[in-house]
Scaffold this active site. Structure first.
Site, PDB file in Angstrom:
ATOM      1  N   VAL A   7       0.858  -1.178   0.000  1.00  0.00           N
ATOM      2  CA  VAL A   7       0.000   0.000   0.000  1.00  0.00           C
ATOM      3  C   VAL A   7       0.897   1.231   0.000  1.00  0.00           C
ATOM      4  O   VAL A   7       1.594   1.496   0.974  1.00  0.00           O
ATOM      5  CB  VAL A   7      -0.914  -0.001   1.243  1.00  0.00           C
ATOM      6  N   ASP A  12       7.073   2.739   2.745  1.00  0.00           N
ATOM      7  CA  ASP A  12       7.378   4.078   3.255  1.00  0.00           C
ATOM      8  C   ASP A  12       6.922   4.248   4.694  1.00  0.00           C
ATOM      9  O   ASP A  12       6.775   5.381   5.172  1.00  0.00           O
ATOM     10  CB  ASP A  12       6.715   5.141   2.371  1.00  0.00           C
ATOM     11  N   ASN A  22      -9.291  -9.477   8.200  1.00  0.00           N
ATOM     12  CA  ASN A  22      -8.384  -9.783   7.106  1.00  0.00           C
ATOM     13  C   ASN A  22      -7.433  -8.621   6.825  1.00  0.00           C
ATOM     14  O   ASN A  22      -6.504  -8.748   6.061  1.00  0.00           O
ATOM     15  CB  ASN A  22      -9.141 -10.210   5.843  1.00  0.00           C
ATOM     16  N   HIS A  82       3.220 -17.371   4.369  1.00  0.00           N
ATOM     17  CA  HIS A  82       2.184 -18.046   5.163  1.00  0.00           C
ATOM     18  C   HIS A  82       2.679 -19.353   5.784  1.00  0.00           C
ATOM     19  O   HIS A  82       1.867 -20.156   6.241  1.00  0.00           O
ATOM     20  CB  HIS A  82       0.932 -18.275   4.306  1.00  0.00           C
ATOM     21  N   THR A  83       3.950 -19.554   5.811  1.00  0.00           N
ATOM     22  CA  THR A  83       4.521 -20.692   6.538  1.00  0.00           C
ATOM     23  C   THR A  83       4.574 -20.417   8.045  1.00  0.00           C
ATOM     24  O   THR A  83       4.864 -21.313   8.837  1.00  0.00           O
ATOM     25  CB  THR A  83       5.935 -21.032   6.005  1.00  0.00           C
ATOM     26  N   ASP A 134       9.794 -22.464   6.978  1.00  0.00           N
ATOM     27  CA  ASP A 134      10.338 -23.567   6.174  1.00  0.00           C
ATOM     28  C   ASP A 134       9.470 -23.716   4.925  1.00  0.00           C
ATOM     29  O   ASP A 134       8.652 -22.839   4.636  1.00  0.00           O
ATOM     30  CB  ASP A 134      10.358 -24.862   7.010  1.00  0.00           C
TER      31      ASP A 134
HETATM   32  C1  HEM Z   1      -0.471 -12.985  -1.989  1.00  0.00           C
HETATM   33  C2  HEM Z   1      -1.465 -12.436  -1.386  1.00  0.00           C
HETATM   34  C3  HEM Z   1      -1.728 -12.497   0.081  1.00  0.00           C
HETATM   35  C4  HEM Z   1      -2.933 -12.642   0.650  1.00  0.00           C
HETATM   36  C5  HEM Z   1      -4.266 -12.763  -0.078  1.00  0.00           C
HETATM   37  C6  HEM Z   1      -2.744 -12.667   2.072  1.00  0.00           C
HETATM   38  C7  HEM Z   1      -3.761 -12.761   2.990  1.00  0.00           C
HETATM   39  C8  HEM Z   1      -3.579 -12.921   4.334  1.00  0.00           C
HETATM   40  C9  HEM Z   1      -4.628 -13.021   5.298  1.00  0.00           C
HETATM   41  C10 HEM Z   1      -6.111 -12.924   4.987  1.00  0.00           C
HETATM   42  C11 HEM Z   1      -4.065 -13.239   6.508  1.00  0.00           C
HETATM   43  C12 HEM Z   1      -4.774 -13.471   7.834  1.00  0.00           C
HETATM   44  C13 HEM Z   1      -5.441 -12.247   8.370  1.00  0.00           C
HETATM   45  C14 HEM Z   1      -6.376 -12.663   9.452  1.00  0.00           C
HETATM   46  O1  HEM Z   1      -7.332 -13.364   9.146  1.00  0.00           O
HETATM   47  O2  HEM Z   1      -6.118 -12.294  10.614  1.00  0.00           O
HETATM   48  C15 HEM Z   1      -2.640 -13.256   6.318  1.00  0.00           C
HETATM   49  C16 HEM Z   1      -1.742 -13.471   7.322  1.00  0.00           C
HETATM   50  C17 HEM Z   1      -0.387 -13.426   7.140  1.00  0.00           C
HETATM   51  N1  HEM Z   1       0.260 -13.088   5.979  1.00  0.00           N
HETATM   52 FE1  HEM Z   1      -0.566 -12.886   4.157  1.00  0.00          FE
HETATM   53  N2  HEM Z   1      -1.422 -12.561   2.337  1.00  0.00           N
HETATM   54  C18 HEM Z   1      -0.755 -12.452   1.164  1.00  0.00           C
HETATM   55  C19 HEM Z   1       0.602 -12.266   1.006  1.00  0.00           C
HETATM   56  C20 HEM Z   1       1.507 -12.261   2.042  1.00  0.00           C
HETATM   57  C21 HEM Z   1       2.903 -11.937   1.905  1.00  0.00           C
HETATM   58  C22 HEM Z   1       3.572 -11.479   0.624  1.00  0.00           C
HETATM   59  C23 HEM Z   1       3.461 -12.094   3.132  1.00  0.00           C
HETATM   60  C24 HEM Z   1       4.899 -11.893   3.526  1.00  0.00           C
HETATM   61  C25 HEM Z   1       5.903 -12.221   2.764  1.00  0.00           C
HETATM   62  C26 HEM Z   1       2.418 -12.518   4.029  1.00  0.00           C
HETATM   63  C27 HEM Z   1       2.601 -12.842   5.346  1.00  0.00           C
HETATM   64  C28 HEM Z   1       1.589 -13.141   6.219  1.00  0.00           C
HETATM   65  C29 HEM Z   1       1.830 -13.564   7.589  1.00  0.00           C
HETATM   66  C30 HEM Z   1       3.179 -13.796   8.237  1.00  0.00           C
HETATM   67  C31 HEM Z   1       0.573 -13.720   8.177  1.00  0.00           C
HETATM   68  C32 HEM Z   1       0.283 -14.108   9.631  1.00  0.00           C
HETATM   69  C33 HEM Z   1       0.169 -12.839  10.434  1.00  0.00           C
HETATM   70  C34 HEM Z   1      -0.017 -13.065  11.921  1.00  0.00           C
HETATM   71  O3  HEM Z   1       0.031 -14.193  12.405  1.00  0.00           O
HETATM   72  O4  HEM Z   1      -0.212 -12.050  12.611  1.00  0.00           O
HETATM   73  N3  HEM Z   1       1.248 -12.584   3.336  1.00  0.00           N
HETATM   74  N4  HEM Z   1      -2.366 -13.040   4.994  1.00  0.00           N
HETATM   75  C1  NAG Z   2     -11.800  -8.393   3.764  1.00  0.00           C
HETATM   76  O1  NAG Z   2     -13.074  -8.913   4.000  1.00  0.00           O
HETATM   77  C2  NAG Z   2     -14.110  -8.062   3.569  1.00  0.00           C
HETATM   78  C3  NAG Z   2     -15.413  -8.690   3.950  1.00  0.00           C
HETATM   79  O2  NAG Z   2     -15.285  -9.439   5.100  1.00  0.00           O
HETATM   80  C4  NAG Z   2     -13.997  -7.878   2.065  1.00  0.00           C
HETATM   81  O3  NAG Z   2     -14.972  -6.964   1.644  1.00  0.00           O
HETATM   82  C5  NAG Z   2     -12.633  -7.331   1.694  1.00  0.00           C
HETATM   83  O4  NAG Z   2     -12.473  -7.289   0.315  1.00  0.00           O
HETATM   84  C6  NAG Z   2     -11.537  -8.196   2.290  1.00  0.00           C
HETATM   85  N1  NAG Z   2     -10.285  -7.520   2.019  1.00  0.00           N
HETATM   86  C7  NAG Z   2      -9.121  -8.099   2.021  1.00  0.00           C
HETATM   87  C8  NAG Z   2      -7.963  -7.247   1.676  1.00  0.00           C
HETATM   88  O5  NAG Z   2      -8.947  -9.271   2.273  1.00  0.00           O
END
Ligand code: HEM
Ligand code: NAG
Ligand code: NAG
Ligand code: NAG
Ligand code: NAG
Ligand code: NAG
Ligand code: NAG
Length: 354
Positions: free
Chosen positions: A82, A86, A106, A207-208, A261
């Site tokens: 986003v 920065d 999310n 997401h590992t 991992d």
């Molecule tokens: C490619 C598209 C991506 C999507 C759609 C996505 C989506 C999400 C969502 C929905 C969550 C959980 C949020 C929640 O429900 O609380 C999440 C968690 C996370 N994402 Fe992604 N993500 C993406 C890319 C990335 C990238 C590029 C990274 C880092 C390199 C990343 C690292 C993480 C980590 C580490 C978590 C866990 C956070 C926590 O435990 O607090 N994600 N992501």
């Molecule tokens: C998050 O969830 C809302 C609805 O729950 C959806 O409208 C929105 O597009 C989602 N955005 C992302 C970044 O996941």
């Protein structure tokens, strides 16, 4: 357009040649182009202890709770996607920022991640003065989160400045793909940021580690179960989230939730990816082989992850005289009463030196 693009690639080639000749043998640095204004040695003279301060402090933090590593890794991702890397995500008022209560799960980042970043800033600034940006601290914290969770160590290009504007909710939503996205959407959205299919698969490997809320994946369970999801895995998730809006979380990588991992890819091959955006990388023919190659070769994943992270870490950065170095990561200097007071005092001191 075409000539602009070729001019850009020419500049990139030239700058990479300059960088590699400057460093001579630079095999320790990954072969990624550096954006103008960033460098591998940015704080070597004015804050040589920067990286050791950050690492030492994060070791302490993670010893208490390794889950914080996931929060910090995601924070850097949100920052970069986003408005560029920065530090805008750190500002009060940012849609997924420190004071944001309205963000859907999310979007919401861990509140503790913001505190950890500003604590790091305080340590660094007390040692070196206000010379290191919050955006750079966030990039280093993400790297150390990866490394201290078992992942690869890598050099981070530094020299980012902090932005003056926080990201609005709309801008945030428009730039962060939803977990309900399919691979087509991910490839299209990330291509806008110059990230290719291999980058998409490698970066998703973040997401590992970490957690997700039910609302980020229950569209795969209710009203109908996603056929690409393993049955036993689906039943377990239904226990965690008996309703689509249950306020609970579960791990993103069931095999090794706290370890950085390649098991995330093993999950995908076994149809145990949590989000649609994860599992569809294995369903889609364009990305399936990349997933498999990472599932069978962790070294390959680590190499590619480092490459893609450094790419992501340079998205729309502010450098040189653009932006500022915040005295408090959650407020810009012009809104920071403490900072403005200290500037006045500094000015008075420097005047009295004459
Ligand atoms: C490619 C598209 C991506 C999507 C759609 C996505 C989506 C999400 C969502 C929905 C969550 C959980 C949020 C929640 O429900 O609380 C999440 C968690 C996370 N994402 Fe992604 N993500 C993406 C890319 C990335 C990238 C590029 C990274 C880092 C390199 C990343 C690292 C993480 C980590 C580490 C978590 C866990 C956070 C926590 O435990 O607090 N994600 N992501
Ligand atoms: C998050 O969830 C809302 C609805 O729950 C959806 O409208 C929105 O597009 C989602 N955005 C992302 C970044 O996941
Ligand atoms: C944000 O997006 C919504 C829906 O797309 C739109 O109605 C609204 O006007 C936008 N707000 C701003 C400030 O751009
Ligand atoms: C991917 O998602 C987009 C947006 O929801 C949709 O229009 C498209 O049909 C989907 N593509 C596939 C192959 O499922
Ligand atoms: C979800 O649960 C957490 C911890 O139990 C709580 O702090 C939070 O306010 C809850 N969120 C919602 C939307 O109910
Ligand atoms: C795994 O990937 C690494 C890095 O690209 C490569 O050097 C190695 O040969 C691969 N291992 C196997 C068994 O293919
Ligand atoms: C930074 O600013 C926030 C928001 O104004 C404030 O709550 C916090 O105490 C400040 N931190 C420091 C170390 O001054």
């Amino acid at each position: 357009m075409a000539s602009f693009a070729s001019l850009c690639s020419l500049l990139l080639i030239v700058s990479s040649v300059l960088v590699s000749s400057y460093f001579g043998v630079s095999e320790a640095k990954p072969s990624v182009h550096l954006v103008k204004g960033l460098s591998w040695s940015f704080y070597d003279s004015n804050c040589p202890k920067l990286e050791s301060i950050v690492r030492k402090q994060l070791k302490k933090v993670f010893k208490k709770d390794i889950g914080q590593a996931a929060g910090l890794l995601r924070l850097h991702f949100h920052d970069c996607f986003v408005q560029g890397c920065d530090g805008s995500v750190l500002l009060d008022g940012s849609a997924s920022g420190p004071s944001e209560q309205e963000a859907p799960p999310n979007l919401s980042l861990r509140a503790t991640a913001f505190e950890i970043i500003d604590d790091l800033r305080e340590l660094v600034h007390s040692k070196c003065g206000r010379v290191v940006s919050c955006a750079d601290i966030a990039a280093l914290a993400a790297r150390d989160s990866v490394f201290l969770s078992g992942g690869p160590d890598y050099e981070v290009p530094l020299g980012r400045k902090d932005g003056l504007n926080f990201a609005t909710r709309n801008e945030t939503l428009a730039n962060l793909p939803a977990p309900t996205s399919n691979t087509t959407t991910l490839l299209t959205e990330l291509a806008k940021k110059n990230l290719d299919a291999t980058d998409v698969v490698a970066l998703s490997g973040g997401h590992t580690i970490g957690l997700g809320h039910c609302t980020s994946f229950t569209e795969r369970l209710y009203p109908t179960q996603d056929p690409s999801m393993d049955e036993t895995f689906a039943n377990d998730l239904k226990e965690v989230c008996p309703a689509s809006d249950t306020n609970a979380t579960t791990v993103l990588d069931i095999r090794s939730p706290d370890t950085f991992d390649n098991k995330y890819y093993v999950d995908l091959v076994n149809r145990q990816g949590l989000f649609t955006s994860d599992q569809d990388l294995y369903t889609d023919k364009r990305t399936r082989d990349i997933v498999t190659s990472f599932a069978v070769n962790q070294t390959l994943f680590f190499e590619q992850f480092v490459h893609s992270m450094i790419k992501m870490g340079q998205l729309s950065v502010l450098t040189g005289s653009k932006g500022e170095i915040r005295a408090n990561c959650s407020v810009r200097n012009s809104d920071n009463a403490d900072y403005l007071k200290s500037v006045v005092e500094e000015d008075e001191e420097s005047l009295s030196e004459f």
